[in-house]
Design a protein around this motif. Structure first.
Motif, PDB file in Angstrom:
ATOM      1  N   HIS A  75     -86.484 -12.556  59.770  1.00  0.00           N
ATOM      2  CA  HIS A  75     -85.972 -12.065  58.488  1.00  0.00           C
ATOM      3  C   HIS A  75     -86.114 -10.557  58.332  1.00  0.00           C
ATOM      4  O   HIS A  75     -85.485  -9.959  57.469  1.00  0.00           O
ATOM      5  CB  HIS A  75     -86.662 -12.814  57.335  1.00  0.00           C
ATOM      6  N   GLY A 114     -94.299 -21.104  68.335  1.00  0.00           N
ATOM      7  CA  GLY A 114     -95.224 -20.470  67.380  1.00  0.00           C
ATOM      8  C   GLY A 114     -94.472 -19.854  66.218  1.00  0.00           C
ATOM      9  O   GLY A 114     -93.426 -20.346  65.821  1.00  0.00           O
ATOM     10  N   CYS A 115     -95.006 -18.774  65.680  1.00  0.00           N
ATOM     11  CA  CYS A 115     -94.368 -18.119  64.535  1.00  0.00           C
ATOM     12  C   CYS A 115     -94.931 -16.705  64.440  1.00  0.00           C
ATOM     13  O   CYS A 115     -96.152 -16.530  64.375  1.00  0.00           O
ATOM     14  CB  CYS A 115     -94.682 -18.917  63.271  1.00  0.00           C
ATOM     15  N   CYS A 155     -92.002 -11.843  59.066  1.00  0.00           N
ATOM     16  CA  CYS A 155     -91.276 -12.733  59.977  1.00  0.00           C
ATOM     17  C   CYS A 155     -90.297 -11.904  60.796  1.00  0.00           C
ATOM     18  O   CYS A 155     -89.478 -11.176  60.231  1.00  0.00           O
ATOM     19  CB  CYS A 155     -90.543 -13.791  59.154  1.00  0.00           C
ATOM     20  N   TYR A 207     -83.866 -24.897  60.610  1.00  0.00           N
ATOM     21  CA  TYR A 207     -83.595 -23.875  61.620  1.00  0.00           C
ATOM     22  C   TYR A 207     -83.472 -24.453  63.032  1.00  0.00           C
ATOM     23  O   TYR A 207     -83.327 -23.698  64.002  1.00  0.00           O
ATOM     24  CB  TYR A 207     -84.719 -22.818  61.635  1.00  0.00           C
ATOM     25  N   VAL A 223     -92.016 -25.606  64.090  1.00  0.00           N
ATOM     26  CA  VAL A 223     -92.977 -24.765  64.810  1.00  0.00           C
ATOM     27  C   VAL A 223     -94.404 -25.258  64.575  1.00  0.00           C
ATOM     28  O   VAL A 223     -94.640 -26.155  63.764  1.00  0.00           O
ATOM     29  CB  VAL A 223     -92.819 -23.268  64.437  1.00  0.00           C
ATOM     30  N   HIS A 266     -88.714 -19.078  68.299  1.00  0.00           N
ATOM     31  CA  HIS A 266     -89.756 -20.130  68.304  1.00  0.00           C
ATOM     32  C   HIS A 266     -89.140 -21.478  67.940  1.00  0.00           C
ATOM     33  O   HIS A 266     -89.354 -22.478  68.626  1.00  0.00           O
ATOM     34  CB  HIS A 266     -90.867 -19.769  67.319  1.00  0.00           C
ATOM     35  N   MET A 267     -88.372 -21.481  66.865  1.00  0.00           N
ATOM     36  CA  MET A 267     -87.706 -22.718  66.449  1.00  0.00           C
ATOM     37  C   MET A 267     -86.810 -23.237  67.567  1.00  0.00           C
ATOM     38  O   MET A 267     -86.706 -24.440  67.789  1.00  0.00           O
ATOM     39  CB  MET A 267     -86.840 -22.462  65.213  1.00  0.00           C
TER      40      MET A 267
HETATM   41 FE1  SF4 Z   1     -91.926 -17.945  61.796  1.00  0.00          FE
HETATM   42 FE2  SF4 Z   1     -89.870 -16.496  60.974  1.00  0.00          FE
HETATM   43 FE3  SF4 Z   1     -89.505 -18.266  62.906  1.00  0.00          FE
HETATM   44 FE4  SF4 Z   1     -89.965 -19.091  60.377  1.00  0.00          FE
HETATM   45  S1  SF4 Z   1     -88.195 -17.975  61.110  1.00  0.00           S
HETATM   46  S2  SF4 Z   1     -90.923 -19.879  62.254  1.00  0.00           S
HETATM   47  S3  SF4 Z   1     -91.377 -17.497  59.672  1.00  0.00           S
HETATM   48  S4  SF4 Z   1     -90.822 -16.438  63.019  1.00  0.00           S
END
Ligand code: SF4
Ligand code: 13P
Length: 332
Positions: free
Chosen positions: A192, A102-103, A189, A43, A78, A284-285
């Motif tokens: 998604h 973060g996530c 998430c 990602y 992340v 975050h990514m």
């Molecule tokens: Fe977290 Fe979703 Fe980003 Fe993956 S895609 S790091 S699960 S927020």
């Protein structure tokens, strides 16, 4: 501000880089000089994927982090992923370009609340998706990723009571395909969960030849109309090996870079989210940049530091995941 103060306040180093420097070459040189390796999740932005030594999904990255001989691991992903690298390979210096990466899924499951939840189900075994903090891992019996969740659940006796955390969508999908009735933590998430069923349905009508492929972190309504469901690396493999020429991709759009690279003559359409954007990115990514990677390699900050007792407690369920994955033939 000195280095430590910048990291403390901003979470990353934003020192200016001489614009005449070729950042790709400079990162390569720093990697060699410091015996460092860059691990990147699918990602990440395409320029980061291009400078990475290894690109993978959560399971692949955890394995690579555990095996590397490098002195420094720069984790372009992340926080929970960099933390997992430190848990598995504690003698290495693990760096993360931006501590704020973060996530939402990990954040949806705070350890103090999860401890109470677990205590309410004393007969249940806890399987946690790797997208969680070290604190949650330490409260779990087995960790899983989207690549091995089904095999891990299938490896347990049918009457075993199970809590699945933190992703309710992945948990519901695994319940459906295994016929289990796991108790689900109510986490999700943000990337998604936001796919638009209406817009995807319209896309399917406009491109009837395209296969809809989806990550199991998506909501049930999206999974119900998908032609193929799989983890990030399974989706990538499917697009490369399947005979179809076009795909609507319901996961983070960063994966399209590798899909296009592997199958340049096929068509990939990023599934649209329920907002004004055409594709779906994880904020975050996307906090990581080449500049942050350069600064983090040069100054060896921000670093993942972990309490040893917590690390050991978090490692146990990851080791169990690895054992089950190996005996299920999922990793060599
Ligand atoms: Fe977290 Fe979703 Fe980003 Fe993956 S895609 S790091 S699960 S927020
Ligand atoms: P995988 O890489 O295991 O498919 O997980 C997807 C994800 O959301 C990572 O943050």
């Amino acid at each position: 501000m000195n280095l430590a103060e910048v990291v403390l306040e901003k979470g990353f180093l934003d020192y200016n880089i001489d614009p005449t420097v070729d950042i790709y070459v400079a990162i390569e040189e720093l990697k060699k000089e410091k015996n460092a390796v860059i691990l990147a999740h699918y990602y990440q932005d395409s320029d980061i994927q291009d400078i990475a030594d290894y690109i993978g999904d959560s399971l692949g990255l955890a394995r690579k982090a555990a095996q590397t001989e490098a002195d420094i691991i720069v984790f372009a992903g992340v926080h929970f992923m960099a933390e997992t690298a430190k848990i598995l390979n504690p003698t290495k210096k693990v760096l993360i370009p931006d501590l704020n990466a973060g996530c939402s899924l990990s954040d949806s499951c705070p350890p103090p609340l999860f401890r109470i939840f677990r205590e309410r189900h004393p007969e249940h075994l806890v399987i946690s998706y790797i997208n969680c903090s070290a604190g949650i891992k330490a409260l779990s019996d087995i960790i899983c990723t989207s690549s091995n969740a089904r095999a891990i659940v299938d490896s347990l006796p049918e009457d075993q009571k199970i809590i699945f955390a933190p992703d309710k969508n992945l948990g519901a999908y695994i319940n459906k395909v295994t016929g289990r009735n796991m108790v689900l933590w109510n986490g999700a998430c943000m990337v998604h969960e936001i796919f638009s069923l209406e817009k995807i349905t319209k896309l399917k009508v406009r491109h009837p030849e395209a296969k809809l492929i989806a990550h199991p972190e998506c909501e049930e309504a999206i999974l119900a109309i998908a032609d193929f469901i799989g983890s990030t690396s399974e989706l990538l493999k499917y697009t490369h090996t399947c005979k179809s020429d076009s795909f609507i991709v319901a996961t983070e759009s960063g994966i399209l870079h590798k899909m296009i690279e592997q199958s340049p003559n096929k068509t990939f359409i990023a599934a649209p989210p329920d907002n004004a954007c055409a594709c779906n990115e994880c904020p975050h990514m996307k906090k990581n940049t080449l500049e942050k990677i350069y600064n983090c390699l040069k100054y060896e900050q921000p670093e993942i530091i972990m309490d040893e007792e917590l690390r050991l407690a978090a490692k146990k369920p990851i080791d169990r995941m690895m054992e089950i994955s190996i005996s299920a033939g999922l990793v060599g």
